[in-house]
Structure formats: C-alpha cells, structure tokens
Design a protein around this motif. Structure first.
Motif, PDB file in Angstrom:
ATOM      1  N   LEU A  76     -16.262  30.328  16.782  1.00 39.85           N
ATOM      2  CA  LEU A  76     -16.166  29.848  18.160  1.00 39.85           C
ATOM      3  C   LEU A  76     -17.507  29.689  18.861  1.00 39.85           C
ATOM      4  CD1 LEU A  76     -13.205  32.127  19.314  1.00 39.85           C
ATOM      5  CD2 LEU A  76     -13.072  29.756  18.578  1.00 39.85           C
ATOM      6  N   GLU A  77     -18.568  30.279  18.335  1.00 35.69           N
ATOM      7  CA  GLU A  77     -19.822  30.347  19.081  1.00 35.69           C
ATOM      8  C   GLU A  77     -20.832  29.322  18.568  1.00 35.69           C
ATOM      9  OE1 GLU A  77     -20.425  32.138  21.689  1.00 35.69           O
ATOM     10  OE2 GLU A  77     -18.533  33.248  21.684  1.00 35.69           O
ATOM     11  N   HIS A  78     -21.573  28.728  19.496  1.00 35.49           N
ATOM     12  CA  HIS A  78     -22.693  27.866  19.125  1.00 35.49           C
ATOM     13  C   HIS A  78     -23.756  28.711  18.416  1.00 35.49           C
ATOM     14  CE1 HIS A  78     -20.873  24.735  21.421  1.00 35.49           C
ATOM     15  NE2 HIS A  78     -21.077  25.316  22.598  1.00 35.49           N
ATOM     16  N   GLY A  79     -24.390  28.123  17.423  1.00 38.69           N
ATOM     17  CA  GLY A  79     -25.483  28.804  16.753  1.00 38.69           C
ATOM     18  C   GLY A  79     -25.086  29.649  15.562  1.00 38.69           C
ATOM     19  N   TYR A  80     -23.769  29.809  15.328  1.00 35.25           N
ATOM     20  CA  TYR A  80     -23.339  30.550  14.144  1.00 35.25           C
ATOM     21  C   TYR A  80     -23.508  29.688  12.891  1.00 35.25           C
ATOM     22  CZ  TYR A  80     -21.305  34.623  16.448  1.00 35.25           C
ATOM     23  OH  TYR A  80     -21.130  35.783  17.155  1.00 35.25           O
ATOM     24  N   VAL A  81     -23.786  30.345  11.777  1.00 33.73           N
ATOM     25  CA  VAL A  81     -23.858  29.683  10.473  1.00 33.73           C
ATOM     26  C   VAL A  81     -22.844  30.352   9.559  1.00 33.73           C
ATOM     27  CG1 VAL A  81     -25.292  29.166   8.463  1.00 33.73           C
ATOM     28  CG2 VAL A  81     -26.292  29.107  10.764  1.00 33.73           C
ATOM     29  N   LEU A  82     -21.967  29.547   8.981  1.00 35.27           N
ATOM     30  CA  LEU A  82     -20.984  30.066   8.021  1.00 35.27           C
ATOM     31  C   LEU A  82     -21.515  29.804   6.618  1.00 35.27           C
ATOM     32  CD1 LEU A  82     -18.211  31.387   7.576  1.00 35.27           C
ATOM     33  CD2 LEU A  82     -17.227  29.086   7.470  1.00 35.27           C
ATOM     34  N   ALA A  83     -21.817  30.876   5.899  1.00 39.08           N
ATOM     35  CA  ALA A  83     -22.366  30.776   4.545  1.00 39.08           C
ATOM     36  C   ALA A  83     -21.432  31.488   3.574  1.00 39.08           C
ATOM     37  CB  ALA A  83     -23.765  31.379   4.501  1.00 39.08           C
ATOM     38  N   LYS A  84     -21.823  31.500   2.311  1.00 37.41           N
ATOM     39  CA  LYS A  84     -21.003  32.128   1.284  1.00 37.41           C
ATOM     40  C   LYS A  84     -21.898  32.961   0.380  1.00 37.41           C
ATOM     41  CE  LYS A  84     -18.131  31.122  -2.744  1.00 37.41           C
ATOM     42  NZ  LYS A  84     -19.148  31.596  -3.703  1.00 37.41           N
ATOM     43  N   GLU A  85     -21.454  34.184   0.123  1.00 39.92           N
ATOM     44  CA  GLU A  85     -22.115  35.063  -0.833  1.00 39.92           C
ATOM     45  C   GLU A  85     -21.063  35.580  -1.791  1.00 39.92           C
ATOM     46  OE1 GLU A  85     -24.022  38.191   1.264  1.00 39.92           O
ATOM     47  OE2 GLU A  85     -25.532  36.908   2.212  1.00 39.92           O
ATOM     48  N   LEU A 100     -11.915  25.117  29.432  1.00 28.53           N
ATOM     49  CA  LEU A 100     -11.762  26.570  29.384  1.00 28.53           C
ATOM     50  C   LEU A 100     -13.132  27.208  29.240  1.00 28.53           C
ATOM     51  CD1 LEU A 100      -9.120  25.261  27.820  1.00 28.53           C
ATOM     52  CD2 LEU A 100      -8.674  27.645  27.241  1.00 28.53           C
ATOM     53  N   SER A 101     -13.337  28.315  29.917  1.00 33.18           N
ATOM     54  CA  SER A 101     -14.553  29.080  29.710  1.00 33.18           C
ATOM     55  C   SER A 101     -14.492  29.792  28.363  1.00 33.18           C
ATOM     56  CB  SER A 101     -14.723  30.121  30.821  1.00 33.18           C
ATOM     57  OG  SER A 101     -13.702  31.104  30.720  1.00 33.18           O
ATOM     58  N   SER A 102     -15.640  30.347  27.953  1.00 24.35           N
ATOM     59  CA  SER A 102     -15.667  31.078  26.685  1.00 24.35           C
ATOM     60  C   SER A 102     -14.677  32.233  26.699  1.00 24.35           C
ATOM     61  CB  SER A 102     -17.085  31.594  26.415  1.00 24.35           C
ATOM     62  OG  SER A 102     -17.109  32.395  25.255  1.00 24.35           O
ATOM     63  N   ARG A 103     -14.617  32.965  27.804  1.00 21.18           N
ATOM     64  CA  ARG A 103     -13.687  34.092  27.910  1.00 21.18           C
ATOM     65  C   ARG A 103     -12.241  33.609  27.837  1.00 21.18           C
ATOM     66  NH1 ARG A 103     -12.815  37.793  33.348  1.00 21.18           N
ATOM     67  NH2 ARG A 103     -10.958  38.906  32.600  1.00 21.18           N
ATOM     68  N   ALA A 104     -11.950  32.496  28.512  1.00 21.59           N
ATOM     69  CA  ALA A 104     -10.583  31.963  28.503  1.00 21.59           C
ATOM     70  C   ALA A 104     -10.182  31.509  27.101  1.00 21.59           C
ATOM     71  CB  ALA A 104     -10.469  30.811  29.492  1.00 21.59           C
ATOM     72  N   ARG A 105     -11.115  30.882  26.378  1.00 17.24           N
ATOM     73  CA  ARG A 105     -10.808  30.430  25.010  1.00 17.24           C
ATOM     74  C   ARG A 105     -10.479  31.614  24.111  1.00 17.24           C
ATOM     75  NH1 ARG A 105     -15.356  27.195  25.530  1.00 17.24           N
ATOM     76  NH2 ARG A 105     -16.486  28.458  24.005  1.00 17.24           N
ATOM     77  N   ARG A 106     -11.277  32.665  24.208  1.00 17.39           N
ATOM     78  CA  ARG A 106     -11.056  33.827  23.351  1.00 17.39           C
ATOM     79  C   ARG A 106      -9.706  34.480  23.646  1.00 17.39           C
ATOM     80  NH1 ARG A 106     -15.332  35.839  20.572  1.00 17.39           N
ATOM     81  NH2 ARG A 106     -17.345  34.849  20.923  1.00 17.39           N
ATOM     82  N   LEU A 107      -9.418  34.668  24.916  1.00 19.58           N
ATOM     83  CA  LEU A 107      -8.143  35.286  25.272  1.00 19.58           C
ATOM     84  C   LEU A 107      -6.981  34.406  24.845  1.00 19.58           C
ATOM     85  CD1 LEU A 107      -6.446  37.451  26.623  1.00 19.58           C
ATOM     86  CD2 LEU A 107      -6.822  36.300  28.817  1.00 19.58           C
TER      87      LEU A 107
END
Length: 705
Positions: free
Chosen positions: A378-387, A646-653
């Motif tokens: 959900l967050e900007h700047g996250y990187v999804l990798a695989k190990e 929606l705000s970030s808080r609203a999206r999470r909830l």
C-alpha cells in the motif's frame, strides 16, 4: 454383488474430490515423477482439482508415469519395488476408490479382512482363535508367488466390468493398470500386475482374490485372508492336504501360483506366524518385529530418481508393536503410505482447509488471508523482492517484512511501489497474478501468465455465450441475486435502525423481482436492474447524514466519501473474483450479462453482481453508520473531473474491515456447508463452470436469507 449405478459424475463431485485430497494429504506420501509434493499441490488445491476434473470430463486426462523405487525388505533379504503415482494421480485414484468401495464391499466375503471398512487385523486373529477352539487345528499357511506382479489385467478388468458400466470410470482404471513406469533411466509399460503404491490397488487386489474366497466357501473350507496372506483351517491333516491341492487349482485358474518355499501344512502344536501374531498351541502372542513405514524423499533425491533411496527413519517400539500384518501386499501399501483404515465405513465430513498462520508486525503494509491469500503493498517507496521461497518487502534498503511465497495467491500493488523482475518471473511461473492499481484504487493492469490448460472449458464458455437462451437464463439469475441481496441488506438495517424508508424500498424491489421471470431479453433484464439500483441507492442516500454528501451512486470518478469507499471496495472484490475465475480456468473476458468488449473482463462484472451488497455495501454502511470513518478522513474534489479520495488511514481501515468481512463465517444457503465469504465466491464460480459444462442444469445465485 448388488446392482448399483456408478458414474464418473459421482467421482468428480467437489465433496468426493476434496475427501480424496484429505486422504492423500493425511498419508504424507512422497512426490511422484513430476516432483510435485503434497504441499505444492495444496498451494493451488482448488485449481488443481478443477483442472483434474476438466481433464477427465474432456477425456484429456493421462496418468503420469509411475516412479519405481526400491526399498529394503524388513527381513533384510532383498529389495521391495514400489511404483509411486504423482500426487494428482493419487487424488484421482482415491476419488475413484471412495466411490467404488461400497459397491465392491457388498459382494466381498466375510473371510476377507484387509483394507476393508470396519475390519482389522485383530478381527482376523480372533477368527483364527475361534476356529482353533472349535477343533480346526490343522492349518494351510499359504503364500502366493509374486502376487502383485502376476495379476492379469484382462481378468481383473472383466471382474470390474461386471460391477461398473460407466465407460469413463473403466477408462481411468484401464489407464492406471497400463501405466508407464520409470526406473532409473529405463521406461516401460505395465502389461500385468498391480502397481504397489497405488491407492486403488488394495481394492482391486481384494476384487481379484474374491474368486478365491468364493471358491473356498463353496467347498465349506474355513478361510481367513488378509490381502494375499491367508490361512485355511481344517480339523484333520488329510483335510488340510486336500485344501492345499484345491487352493493350488483355484489359483491356477486365476493365473497365480503358490510359493512352495513359503507354503506348508502345519498344526497349532508346531506353531506358526500370521499377521504379526505367533500361534503356538492355545497361545496367540503378538510378534515384535520391525514394521514397514511410509517412505519420504526430498526433491533433490527425487530429481535423480535413485534406484535405492537413503535409509528409512527409525520407528518407535509402540509403532512397531501395532504395525499389523506383514504380507507382501500389506508391506507394500504401508511403505507407500497407505493404511488399512484409509477405507472408511462412511463418507467423512469434509472440512475447510486450515488457515495459514499470519505473520504480523506493527504497521505491516501487507496482510494475508486464509483462502485467496492477498498480499497488499500500500505504501509508496516499497520494493517487493524475492529471496529463496519468500517475498521480501523493503524500504530504503531495509527489510520491512518477509512472507513465505506459499502463503500468497495474489498481489495488489498500490501507487508507486516497485516489484523486481525476479519476483515477476517467480509469480508468472507460480501463477500468482500481480494487480497494478493507483494509490487510490484505480486499476491499471495485471501481470499474469498465459495458460492453455483450460482451453476446452473456454470452448464451452464461448459456445454458451453464443446461445441467447442460456445468456438470458443466466443473466436473470445473476440479476435476481443482486436485487434479492440488496433487499436483504435493506430489511436488516430497517430492523436494526428503524428505517421505514428501507422497508418501503425493499417492498418495491420485491415487485421488480416478481417481474424478472417474464423477461426474455437481456435489455429488459438490464432495465429492471437499473431501476432497482436507483431505488436502492436512493434509499441509502435518504438514510445517511448530510455531511457524507451522498446523493446516489456516482463513479469515474466518485464524488463523495461513500462512493469513494464503494468504488474502492468493488475494485478489490472485482479482482478477487478475477483471480478465482482465472484459477478455475474460465475466461474472465467472456460474459453472459455484460457485453463482450475489448479490455473489459465481462464475466467478472457478471459474477460480482450478487456479492456487491452483501460484502462491500455492508462494510461501507457499518463504517458510516457507526462513524468508524468520518468525512474528515477523505479529500473532496477541488475541481471538475476530480474524485473524492481516501486518506492513507481510511484505506488501511477499509481494507482491514473488508478482509474481515471476506473471512467471516457463513452457512452457504444451498450446500449448507459452513464457509467464509471468499470461499462462497469460489463455490459460485465452480458452480458456474459446472453449468457451462452441462454438469449442473441451472445456475443458482447465492442469496442470503
């Protein structure tokens, strides 16, 4: 034998296939020649069962070669050969065995005790003791020479055909008997014999030897048989000698023969061993000698297909003592992970899969779900990798969370998060779709692999889509489900919050429902659907506080917080349904209510209709009526063409509450099985596929009561 009709449809029911799967999983056997383990198969269970069913229906199913391995005999002399089917083949064989067992059981004799429901080693031992006490003190202790390897397929199939007429079931049994076998670098076909390690072999072995049982009983001989290990008890030695000659003749007619080195006439004074028990005079002493145990091998060893696997794990003294018979048949099945009590007295209750244990951290950006397990980023700047076999979420090079890949069925990337090419390659191979959405939930696209597995189901789907009558009937039921569920929601809130406007609107929806049966064209059905939707949202608008600014349904873009939540929730629900359709093998683009057009998954739009109100709308109304979210947590549009966000808080909830709803238990209105909403989605999609294939006559929408 009793007359009873056995059909392939009985084999392929969801209940029977699931029961077969649970049996295979409980046996904890090793992988087959395709290297797919039980855990691998479970990671795509419903898709695997659906594909297996489709292959049988379309007659494209072919068993994969058996993997021939050799394990040391417990006597220490020589090796025993096991032919291991793949997990998927074991599931289908078990499904057939579950249906055939009651039919075959009706004709089996009382003297047979192995691998039969309600029968055991102890029962056979007690039978021997009773006969001894009645004066039957001379015993033919018999052993059949290479019983497994010498069974003639033609004779066995002739016996099966006397009981089973369905050509599809017979075709499966014939293919399993004639299977290819891979042994080291050699590949050959079985022309006779039963593969030791097949879940169906115990039932077929008992059927083949049922002729021996009948012949003995016709001669009034006292036979006690446990698979291919049996005794004939007589009062005098002369009778035992004659019984031995007669046995040799019967076995000869079955193209079998006694093993002279292991067959003898003996009395209780001399003593003998049978089914792990030493019989001496009036005593019966359980022997303590090593037992066969299931064999397991790691994938590396399986890849090399060794002639002789590594040493087997040790067994406890208690396990060895309770291990049971030591016939060739019993040892072979024990080593393959098949137990006598794998053949129950009645159909077992099929339970849902256990939910995986969630891995949680504070402020976790990802959550896992027990059925269609979704990884949200959900967050900007996250990187999804695989190990290795795990997904790894990183931010600024720091690991935020590790998630086992086996726990993820789909991935939803919101906003400017990144995903590595290694992760994409893995997801394509593992058939894990990756959905790309804006930070506010607008769909951009999906990274998904191409599969030709369900092409025959696609063919049927296209044919049905070209049938106007089928489309109208299905569309009518989908719209009925949508309107009826909207009415249920209105009535529930009318009772809870004393909203008379909801009751009045529910009555008007009931009038529309009554009109659907007479509509014969899609446009007419769509007209009724539109009218019902306007009435429904007008009722919601009248009941909500003015500060929500909700004046009816608006989309693309949504103009107020309620519409923003509805659109966000429908988007998440939409791609859950998309994943289930792809997993089942249906083409999401080919619908029956909504028209086919480029870039529009019409079938997803069809299937979402009956679930919008009962899943998404209830979450939104709960959040609004209970003020768990307020309009202050939304950004209202500041210019024409802009939407409410929606705000970030609203999206999470909102996501957390939607996931709770999807996982909430509910009794399915038709099957009566306790499911959750996500499994209900899957259940309805499997039901639709059955209707498309002609296995069920009519689609029934899921309507809450």
């Amino acid at each position: 034998m009793v007359e009873q009709t056995i059909t392939i449809e009985q084999v392929l029911t969801d209940r029977n296939l699931l029961q077969a799967w649970y049996k295979v999983r409980a046996n904890k056997g090793c992988a087959g020649i395709d290297r797919e383990t039980i855990a691998d198969f479970e990671s795509h269970l419903m898709a695997g069962l659906a594909l297996l069913r489709d292959e049988v229906i379309y007659e494209t199913y072919r068993p994969r070669p058996l993997w021939r391995i050799h394990v040391a005999k417990k006597s220490g002399h020589g090796l025993r050969s096991l032919s291991i089917p793949t997990v998927r083949d074991r599931v289908l064989q078990t499904a057939v065995a579950l249906i055939l067992t009651p039919l075959f059981e009706a004709g089996f004799e009382e003297c047979s005790y192995a691998y039969r429901p309600g029968r055991s080693v102890d029962m056979a031992v007690r039978r021997v003791e009773r006969l001894r006490d009645q004066g039957f003190v001379w015993v033919v202790d018999a052993d059949i020479h290479s019983f497994f390897d010498e069974i003639e397929h033609s004779r066995l199939l002739a016996e099966v055909k006397m009981l089973v007429q369905d050509p599809a079931v017979l075709r499966l049994i014939r293919m399993w008997l004639d299977a290819d076998v891979v042994e080291e670098k050699r590949r050959f076909r079985l022309h006779k014999g039963l593969p030791q390690g097949s879940p169906l072999s115990p039932l077929l072995a008992n059927l083949y030897l049922d002729q021996l049982d009948e012949a003995m009983l016709d001669k009034n001989l006292r036979l006690v048989r446990f698979a291919d290990d049996f005794l004939i008890l007589c009062r005098k030695k002369r009778g035992a000698d004659k019984a031995l000659e007669f046995t040799a003749d019967v076995l000869k007619s079955l193209r079998l023969q006694l093993n002279p080195a292991k067959t003898r006439v003996i009395d209780f004074n001399q003593g003998f061993r049978f089914l792990g028990v030493e019989f001496v005079r009036s005593l019966a002493i359980k022997a303590k000698y090593p037992a066969a145990i299931p064999t397991t091998f790691d994938l590396q060893a399986l890849a090399q297909i060794p002639a002789q696997p590594t040493s087997l794990p040790e067994e406890s003294a208690e396990q060895a003592e309770a291990s049971g018979p030591k016939s060739e048949l019993a040892l072979a099945f024990a080593e393959a992970g098949i137990e006598p009590d794998d053949f129950p007295d009645r159909v077992e209750q099929v339970l849902p899969l256990e939910p995986p244990v969630e891995e949680k951290i504070d402020q976790a950006p990802a959550e896992l779900d027990p059925r269609l397990r979704t990884l949200y980023v959900l967050e900007h700047g996250y990187v999804l990798a695989k190990e290795s076999e795990r997904f790894v979420l990183k931010k600024r090079g720091k690991i935020i969370q590790r998630i086992p890949a086996i726990k993820v069925d789909q991935i939803m990337i919101f906003g400017n998060a990144q995903i590595t090419t290694q992760t994409m390659n893995f997801c394509l191979q593992a058939k894990i779709p990756i959905y790309l959405l804006s930070g506010h939930g607008r769909f951009y696209g999906v990274i998904d692999g191409f599969s030709t597995d369900p092409v025959l189901l696609h063919r049927d789907q296209f044919k049905r889509a070209d049938d106007p009558g089928f489309c109208v009937d299905l569309a009518r039921e989908l719209i009925r489900g949508k309107i009826a569920n909207c009415r249920v929601i209105l009535l529930r809130y009318a009772r809870k919050r004393s909203l008379p406007g909801f009751s009045a609107t529910a009555d008007r929806l009931q009038v529309i429902l009554a009109k659907l049966g007479s509509v014969t064209e899609l446009d007419g059905l769509r007209g009724h659907e539109g009218t019902a939707a306007r009435l429904y949202f007008a009722a919601l608008s009248a009941a909500l506080d003015p500060d929500w600014h909700f004046n009816g349904r608006t989309r693309q873009p949504p103009k107020d917080p309620v519409n923003a939540m509805l659109s966000y929730g429908y988007t998440l629900l939409y791609y859950n349904i998309y994943s289930f359709l792809r997993t089942r093998g249906l083409n999401p683009q080919v619908g029956f209510l909504h028209p086919i057009r480029a870039g529009h998954p019409a079938l997803v739009s069809d299937m979402i209709e009956e679930f919008r109100a009962i899943i998404v709308d209830t979450v939104v109304l709960n959040l609004v009526f209970n003020r768990r979210l307020t309009p202050a947590l939304f950004t209202f549009p500041d210019a024409a063409g802009k939407g409410c966000l929606l705000s970030s808080r609203a999206r999470r909830l909102f996501i957390r509450e939607l996931e709770k709803k999807m996982n909430a238990p509910i009794k399915h209105p038709f099957s009566g099985v306790q499911l959750d909403y996500r499994r209900c989605l899957e259940h309805q999609i499997h039901h639709l596929a059955s209707v498309i294939q002609g296995r069920e006559p009519q689609y029934r929408a899921m309507v809450l009561r």
